[in-house]
Design an enzyme around this catalytic site. Structure first.
Site, PDB file in Angstrom:
ATOM      1  N   LYS A   1       0.827  -1.206   0.000  1.00  0.00           N
ATOM      2  CA  LYS A   1       0.000   0.000   0.000  1.00  0.00           C
ATOM      3  C   LYS A   1       0.863   1.259   0.000  1.00  0.00           C
ATOM      4  CE  LYS A   1      -3.842  -2.279   2.295  1.00  0.00           C
ATOM      5  NZ  LYS A   1      -4.587  -2.516   1.093  1.00  0.00           N
ATOM      6  N   CYS A   2       1.877   1.247  -0.834  1.00  0.00           N
ATOM      7  CA  CYS A   2       2.859   2.328  -0.899  1.00  0.00           C
ATOM      8  C   CYS A   2       2.802   2.971  -2.278  1.00  0.00           C
ATOM      9  CB  CYS A   2       4.251   1.719  -0.640  1.00  0.00           C
ATOM     10  SG  CYS A   2       5.635   2.855  -0.818  1.00  0.00           S
ATOM     11  N   GLY A   3       3.176   4.220  -2.367  1.00  0.00           N
ATOM     12  CA  GLY A   3       3.244   4.875  -3.665  1.00  0.00           C
ATOM     13  C   GLY A   3       4.236   4.186  -4.603  1.00  0.00           C
ATOM     14  N   TYR A   4       5.183   3.440  -4.035  1.00  0.00           N
ATOM     15  CA  TYR A   4       6.173   2.725  -4.842  1.00  0.00           C
ATOM     16  C   TYR A   4       5.772   1.273  -5.122  1.00  0.00           C
ATOM     17  CZ  TYR A   4       9.229   6.707  -4.076  1.00  0.00           C
ATOM     18  OH  TYR A   4       9.761   7.977  -4.054  1.00  0.00           O
ATOM     19  N   THR A   5       4.601   0.856  -4.673  1.00  0.00           N
ATOM     20  CA  THR A   5       4.148  -0.526  -4.879  1.00  0.00           C
ATOM     21  C   THR A   5       4.204  -0.958  -6.349  1.00  0.00           C
ATOM     22  OG1 THR A   5       2.819  -0.491  -2.863  1.00  0.00           O
ATOM     23  CG2 THR A   5       2.226  -2.139  -4.509  1.00  0.00           C
TER      24      THR A   5
END
Length: 189
Positions: A63-67
């Protein structure tokens, strides 16, 4: 929370927060891979099994912007696996609670959303109290003080050569498809 034993391939067993207990060593292993871990399915796995390969260790989160970097990591896996690259994903909930799921939920998400086939492991702590022994080693620079430093965010990448030596650390902002990372991998292959 139950304290799970942390076992090093060198034969050291430690409980989280406890002292190491020597055990009989099974085989020689480079220090960067001399760790026993759990796969995402809960099986014991010695990282020593990856000796002789180029290894990219990444702390991941769903659930990360970098996922979306999962996609690039899987592309690296597909492109270079036959030449000896092994991508290892270690889920971590240390940054903004961005990996709250269970191992089963993480595995389902990675495979269904990004087609991940590279090896995934059970959730670990990559910073602070309870830091996994593997990440203590990596953040200490693996014997090279110039590579030492805390994990800054999800998707930080540690590159280990075929001799089991940590040779480079890439920040989260270095996308898996970046020329910087792919050139470093190709040089080692």
């Amino acid at each position: 929370a139950i304290a799970m034993p942390l076992t090093f391939a060198s034969g050291i067993v430690a409980m989280a927060g406890g002292a190491p207990c020597p055990r009989e060593s099974t085989k020689a292993c480079p220090p960067a891979l001399d760790f026993m871990t759990k796969t995402i399915d809960g099986a014991d796995k010695s990282l020593c099994d990856y000796a002789g390969n180029v290894v990219l260790i990444v702390n991941v989160a769903s659930k990360c912007g970098y996922t979306p970097q999962y996609k690039g990591l899987e592309e690296l896996n597909e492109k270079y696996r036959e030449r000896g690259l092994r991508v290892l994903g270690f889920p971590s909930n240390d940054f903004g609670g961005q990996e709250p799921g269970s191992e089963a939920e993480i595995k389902e998400f990675c495979t269904s959303k990004f087609g991940v086939k590279f090896d995934m492991f059970s959730k670990v702590t990559v910073k602070g109290e309870g830091q996994a022994p593997l990440y203590k080693f990596l953040t200490a620079g693996g014997g090279d003080p110039s590579l030492a430093g805390d994990v800054k965010w999800n998707f930080q990448q540690y590159l280990i050569d075929r001799n089991g030596k940590l040779v480079a650390v890439f920040s989260t902002k270095v996308d898996p498809s970046s020329p910087e990372l792919t050139a470093a991998i190709e040089k080692l292959l």
